[in-house]
Design a protein around this motif. Structure first.
Motif, PDB file in Angstrom:
ATOM      1  N   PHE A  27       8.977  -4.566   7.758  1.00 41.06           N
ATOM      2  CA  PHE A  27       7.983  -4.998   8.749  1.00 41.06           C
ATOM      3  C   PHE A  27       6.689  -4.199   8.623  1.00 41.06           C
ATOM      4  N   LYS A  28       6.800  -2.928   8.295  1.00 41.08           N
ATOM      5  CA  LYS A  28       5.611  -2.096   8.092  1.00 41.08           C
ATOM      6  C   LYS A  28       4.811  -2.604   6.897  1.00 41.08           C
ATOM      7  N   VAL A  29       5.490  -2.949   5.819  1.00 44.53           N
ATOM      8  CA  VAL A  29       4.817  -3.458   4.616  1.00 44.53           C
ATOM      9  C   VAL A  29       4.152  -4.801   4.912  1.00 44.53           C
ATOM     10  N   VAL A  61       8.232  -1.700  -4.751  1.00 45.20           N
ATOM     11  CA  VAL A  61       7.032  -1.775  -5.597  1.00 45.20           C
ATOM     12  C   VAL A  61       5.768  -1.658  -4.743  1.00 45.20           C
ATOM     13  N   TYR A  62       5.746  -2.305  -3.588  1.00 40.67           N
ATOM     14  CA  TYR A  62       4.568  -2.229  -2.714  1.00 40.67           C
ATOM     15  C   TYR A  62       4.319  -0.793  -2.263  1.00 40.67           C
ATOM     16  N   VAL A  63       5.366  -0.105  -1.848  1.00 45.51           N
ATOM     17  CA  VAL A  63       5.200   1.275  -1.384  1.00 45.51           C
ATOM     18  C   VAL A  63       4.733   2.173  -2.528  1.00 45.51           C
ATOM     19  N   ILE A  64       5.244   1.954  -3.730  1.00 48.98           N
ATOM     20  CA  ILE A  64       4.810   2.765  -4.873  1.00 48.98           C
ATOM     21  C   ILE A  64       3.366   2.435  -5.238  1.00 48.98           C
ATOM     22  N   ALA A  65       3.026   1.159  -5.292  1.00 50.94           N
ATOM     23  CA  ALA A  65       1.692   0.745  -5.749  1.00 50.94           C
ATOM     24  C   ALA A  65       0.615   0.962  -4.698  1.00 50.94           C
ATOM     25  N   GLY A  67       1.086   2.687  -1.461  1.00 48.15           N
ATOM     26  CA  GLY A  67       1.495   3.606  -0.397  1.00 48.15           C
ATOM     27  C   GLY A  67       0.371   4.465   0.143  1.00 48.15           C
ATOM     28  N   LYS A  68      -0.494   4.973  -0.740  1.00 42.74           N
ATOM     29  CA  LYS A  68      -1.616   5.798  -0.278  1.00 42.74           C
ATOM     30  C   LYS A  68      -2.564   4.992   0.592  1.00 42.74           C
ATOM     31  N   GLY A  69      -2.778   3.753   0.221  1.00 36.61           N
ATOM     32  CA  GLY A  69      -3.642   2.889   1.026  1.00 36.61           C
ATOM     33  C   GLY A  69      -3.048   2.604   2.392  1.00 36.61           C
ATOM     34  N   MET A  70      -1.714   2.516   2.451  1.00 37.70           N
ATOM     35  CA  MET A  70      -1.061   2.288   3.737  1.00 37.70           C
ATOM     36  C   MET A  70      -1.369   3.420   4.700  1.00 37.70           C
ATOM     37  N   SER A  71      -1.241   4.649   4.240  1.00 34.00           N
ATOM     38  CA  SER A  71      -1.495   5.788   5.126  1.00 34.00           C
ATOM     39  C   SER A  71      -2.967   5.861   5.499  1.00 34.00           C
TER      40      SER A  71
END
Length: 134
Positions: A27-29, A61-65, A67-71
Motif C-alpha cells: 500500500f505504501k508503494v 524492485v520498486y523499493v530498490i529502484a 526507495g530514496k525518492g520515496m523517503s
C-alpha cells in the motif's frame, strides 16, 4: 493442542505478521506511485501493473529502484503539511507571517496606546480602529 505444537504456532504467527508487513509495504508503494509527480501516466501505469501482476517482485524492485525518492517525497509531504498547519494557525490566530506582529488585537492595542499617550485624537483613533477591523 497436541497436534499443533508451539513451534508451528510461532511459525504461523511469523508468516502472518510478515504477510501483514508486506501488505503495508504494498500500500505504501502504490500510494507513492500516485504521489510521485515526476512520473508520467504511462510510467505510473507500468509500475502499478508490475506491482499487481508480480506483487512480491514488483514491490521489491520498486523499493530498490525508487526507495530514496520515496523517503524524499515523504519528507516533502510532511514539510508541506507542517507549513499548511502553521499558516492555518497564523490565519486563525490573526497574526501575520512574523508570528505575532500585525494581528488585529496587536494593532488595536497599539492604537489604544497611542491614544492614551495623546498621539491620536479620539476621532483619529475611531477611524484607524474602523480601518483595522474592516
Amino acid at each position: 493442542m497436541d497436534d499443533y505444537p508451539l513451534l508451528d504456532l510461532f511459525l504461523t504467527m511469523l508468516w502472518f505478521f510478515l504477510w501483514v508487513l508486506w501488505l503495508f509495504l504494498l500500500f505504501k508503494v502504490i500510494t507513492d506511485i500516485f504521489r510521485d509527480h515526476s512520473l508520467n501516466g504511462w510510467a505510473k501505469a507500468g509500475w502499478l501493473i508490475f506491482c499487481i501482476l508480480l506483487p512480491y517482485l514488483g514491490v521489491l524492485v520498486y523499493v530498490i529502484a525508487r526507495g530514496k525518492g520515496m523517503s524524499r517525497r515523504d519528507v516533502e509531504q510532511a514539510e508541506e503539511s507542517e507549513a499548511a498547519l502553521q499558516e492555518y494557525i497564523r490565519k486563525t490566530a490573526g497574526t501575520g507571517p512574523g508570528g505575532g506582529t500585525g494581528g488585529h488585537a496587536d494593532e488595536l492595542a497599539r492604537l489604544a496606546d497611542l491614544r492614551d499617550k495623546g498621539a491620536l485624537t479620539d476621532e483619529e483613533f475611531e477611524k484607524a480602529k474602523a480601518k483595522v477591523l474592516s
